[in-house]
Design an enzyme around this catalytic site. Structure first.
Site, PDB file in Angstrom:
ATOM      1  N   TYR A 156       0.838  -1.196   0.000  1.00 23.08           N
ATOM      2  CA  TYR A 156       0.000   0.000   0.000  1.00 23.08           C
ATOM      3  C   TYR A 156       0.877   1.251   0.000  1.00 23.08           C
ATOM      4  CZ  TYR A 156       0.862   0.671   5.043  1.00 23.08           C
ATOM      5  OH  TYR A 156       1.447   0.883   6.277  1.00 23.08           O
ATOM      6  N   CYS A 157       0.298   2.352  -0.481  1.00 23.76           N
ATOM      7  CA  CYS A 157       0.949   3.665  -0.408  1.00 23.76           C
ATOM      8  C   CYS A 157      -0.053   4.624   0.219  1.00 23.76           C
ATOM      9  CB  CYS A 157       1.422   4.128  -1.783  1.00 23.76           C
ATOM     10  SG  CYS A 157       0.097   4.354  -3.002  1.00 23.76           S
ATOM     11  N   TRP A 158       0.044   5.921  -0.085  1.00 23.29           N
ATOM     12  CA  TRP A 158      -0.845   6.884   0.564  1.00 23.29           C
ATOM     13  C   TRP A 158      -2.283   6.753   0.094  1.00 23.29           C
ATOM     14  CZ3 TRP A 158      -2.651   9.492   4.218  1.00 23.29           C
ATOM     15  CH2 TRP A 158      -3.482  10.599   4.040  1.00 23.29           C
ATOM     16  N   SER A 164       2.112   2.399  -5.000  1.00 21.00           N
ATOM     17  CA  SER A 164       1.812   0.996  -4.710  1.00 21.00           C
ATOM     18  C   SER A 164       1.619   0.214  -6.003  1.00 21.00           C
ATOM     19  CB  SER A 164       0.564   0.886  -3.833  1.00 21.00           C
ATOM     20  OG  SER A 164      -0.559   1.459  -4.475  1.00 21.00           O
ATOM     21  N   TYR A 185      -3.264   3.975   2.364  1.00 15.40           N
ATOM     22  CA  TYR A 185      -3.219   4.229   3.804  1.00 15.40           C
ATOM     23  C   TYR A 185      -4.304   5.204   4.235  1.00 15.40           C
ATOM     24  CZ  TYR A 185      -1.326   5.937   8.261  1.00 15.40           C
ATOM     25  OH  TYR A 185      -1.164   6.315   9.576  1.00 15.40           O
TER      26      TYR A 185
END
Length: 636
Positions: A156-158, A164, A185
């Site tokens: 996952y990323c932001w 991601s 996130y």
């Protein structure tokens, strides 16, 4: 293909068709690239937050084993990679994730700035310059955490976009089975707010709150209850702080507010709804870390449970504080006494006063630890007495602790909560908001009958309920104000030309929500949060100034003829009728209809008019401020 035939006079070959399809795919991917959830690589799938957490930490609401801390997470089922920058990861991340950043902190700032100033294409090119040479590093970092080819991974990323998607593509290309998080996130943070962050979040089970004055050993009793199989979340341990001005002594640095909320939310996810949750009676913060709003509400009201107050002699509490803070091991540590002095000078100087601070510092120099502890209790006992009075729990139990033994005190707590059939001691009149308590006294190794001791009662003067009856409200004392409000927000939310509310201090109001029910809340302006019953959607309250004041719809407490829903004599009913009689109109300058009732009418907010500021709108036809912010009678 139709366009190709018109231009070239023939149908394209299979190779040309493949080229067109590939171009179409690439073109479509590029148009959505900034919000791309995952690249078109076989096996990469985006999971919504609940499915992602189940893949990472297992099913929800499974409960905890005896003696287990729900906030200490076992190794995750799948390796979970947070590919955000190290700075983002440090502020907060999903507990159990590892950080394999696609960008360094500096590179992330450069790419973000480029995207804003030059556009997406230039930002992508700059990102490739930073990440292209580091692909091998990313794979090596993953294998260093024990990942083997063919393993399943979570990434996952932001916001579930390019970062991601790129990392998932790389790991999938290398032979790993990869899943990403829809919304990234950011979706986890929203989930945390829904779990514990919003003020009116419904507790996952009944809540037992353990309180008591400083030095009674609340944390030690909670840990003993955990060893006996109770579900306990230790708010102080998670905050790396003991809760007082000396709470940071010997503790690791405190986490960020975001990290604190992340861990608590995931711990709450594990709880078994059929068993009570135990919490320590805390204020709105532990050290510098804020207690999530939802959890703080549970601590204040103990929904479905009760408020257990430990009572211990002052002499025992002083001895316990000395053992906790000034034992031989601590005193041998370098700078320990100096640290105690700093806590007094910086944390308690304004509260104790200059003279008492000097006396405390002198006692520390003379190594008179017990005298210092006794002096601190003079302040903390008064503070805690006020905290206890602010509790909105409908059931309280006092437990006398004749010794410092945490195991014995935990046994006394469980004994006090049992009434023959093991049920909680209920309030004597929960329907009207009255609070009752019992006090269990037992000596070590001796059996004595339980004795009833009354705490100050919450005497409800007014009470009411929403349309379906699942949310009940009780109020003590007269309201601070009763107002008609003509503001556009009240009109739109009520669907009426104006609304009417009674304003109380927070400690005057007790709100009771039936198990399985809940509240829906919305923040309509700065410092104002309005709540409705989640079942019938009746408006039930609005909190102002961070919860210090509560505005209740007058329809919950009285009918429109002014007869209050209260029991008693005719004189009491008449007094209640006068107490709930509307006193003025607010925001009358925004009205959609005139009201001729002889009450004062303020063009804006009453407080703005009261202090003589024209803020909020009390203006005359010539633009000048009107006297007292009131609308002249000729205008209505």
């Amino acid at each position: 293909q139709a366009i190709f035939a018109q231009v070239h006079g023939r149908t394209p070959s299979s190779a040309s068709t493949a080229g067109i399809d590939e171009a179409r795919t690439v073109s479509g991917m590029a148009s959505d690239f900034p919000a791309l959830p995952a690249p078109p690589t076989k096996g990469v799938q985006a999971l919504e937050i609940n499915a992602f957490l189940e893949a990472m930490h297992g099913p929800a609401a499974v409960g905890i084993e005896n003696g287990e801390d729900p906030s200490v997470f076992r190794p995750t089922k799948l390796i979970t990679v947070d590919c955000r920058s190290p700075a983002e990861f440090e502020v907060g991340h999903i507990p159990g994730a590892i950080n394999i950043p696609l960008f360094t902190n500096e590179a992330r700032v450069e790419v973000g700035t480029c995207f804003k100033e030059k556009g997406r294409f230039d930002a992508i090119r700059l990102g490739l310059q930073h990440t292209g040479p580091s692909f091998c590093r990313l794979v090596d970092a993953l294998t260093s955490h024990g990942a083997e080819l063919g393993d399943s991974l979570l990434v996952y990323c932001w916001r579930g976009g390019m970062r991601s998607g790129s990392v998932a593509w790389l790991f999938s290309l290398c032979g790993f089975s990869v899943r990403t998080l829809q919304g990234g996130y950011r979706s986890y943070r929203r989930w945390c707010k829904e779990k514990v962050g919003n003020a009116h979040v419904v507790a996952p089970s009944s809540v037992m709150v353990l309180g008591g004055c400083t030095g009674v050993g609340k944390t030690a009793v909670l840990l003993e209850l955990r060893r006996r199989g109770e579900q306990v979340i230790d708010l102080e341990a998670l905050a790396n702080h003991r809760g007082s001005a000396f709470g940071s002594m010997g503790q690791a640095p405190q986490p960020t507010n975001e990290t604190y909320e992340n861990v608590i939310a995931l711990a709450v996810r594990r709880l078994n709804a059929q068993r009570p949750l135990w919490l320590e009676h805390e204020g709105s913060h532990v050290g510098k870390v804020l207690v999530p709003f939802g959890l703080h509400t549970w601590v204040r009201s103990a929904p479905g449970g009760c408020f257990v107050v430990l009572d211990m002699s002052r002499q025992l509490r002083v001895h316990r504080l000395v053992q906790d803070y000034c034992n031989e091991e601590n005193l041998q540590g370098e700078g320990w006494v100096d640290g105690l002095k700093v806590c007094i000078e910086c944390g308690l100087a304004k509260k104790l006063g200059g003279q008492r601070v000097k006396e405390a510092l002198q006692l520390l120099d003379e190594r008179k630890w017990a005298e210092v502890a006794d002096m601190m209790l003079n302040y903390y006992d008064k503070l805690y007495t006020r905290w206890v009075s602010e509790s909105q729990s409908l059931s309280k139990v006092m437990v006398d602790c004749p010794s410092e033994d945490a195991a014995n005190n935990a046994a006394l707590v469980l004994e006090a909560l049992a009434k023959g059939d093991g049920r909680l001691v209920p309030s004597s009149d929960s329907g009207t908001g009255n609070r009752s308590s019992s006090k269990a006294q037992a000596g070590a190794g001796a059996e004595e009958p339980q004795q009833e001791t009354e705490l100050p009662e919450f005497k409800a003067d007014f009470s009411g309920a929403c349309f379906c009856g699942e949310v009940k409200v009780a109020c003590a004392g007269e309201p601070r104000s009763v107002s008609y409000c003509h503001c556009s927000i009240c009109r739109r939310l009520s669907g009426a030309p104006f609304s009417c509310q009674a304003l109380f201090s927070a400690e005057q109001v007790v709100l009771e929500v039936e198990p399985g029910s809940g509240l829906q809340s919305v923040r309509t302006s700065k410092g104002v949060e309005r709540s409705r019953c989640a079942s019938c959607l009746s408006p039930v309250q609005a909190t102002l100034f961070g919860g210090k004041l509560v505005a209740l719809p007058l329809g919950l407490l009285t009918d429109w003829r002014g007869s209050a829903q209260t029991e008693g004599s005719e004189d009491a009913a008449a007094k209640a009728k006068d107490a709930l009689r509307p006193r003025h109109h607010l925001y009358y300058g925004s009205r959609v209809m005139d009201v001729r009732d002889g009450l004062p009418k303020f063009e804006g907010a009453y407080m703005a008019a009261k202090v003589g500021t024209g803020k909020g709108g009390p203006k005359g036809s010539d633009g000048s401020s009107q006297k007292n912010g009131m609308v002249p009678e000729t205008e209505w």
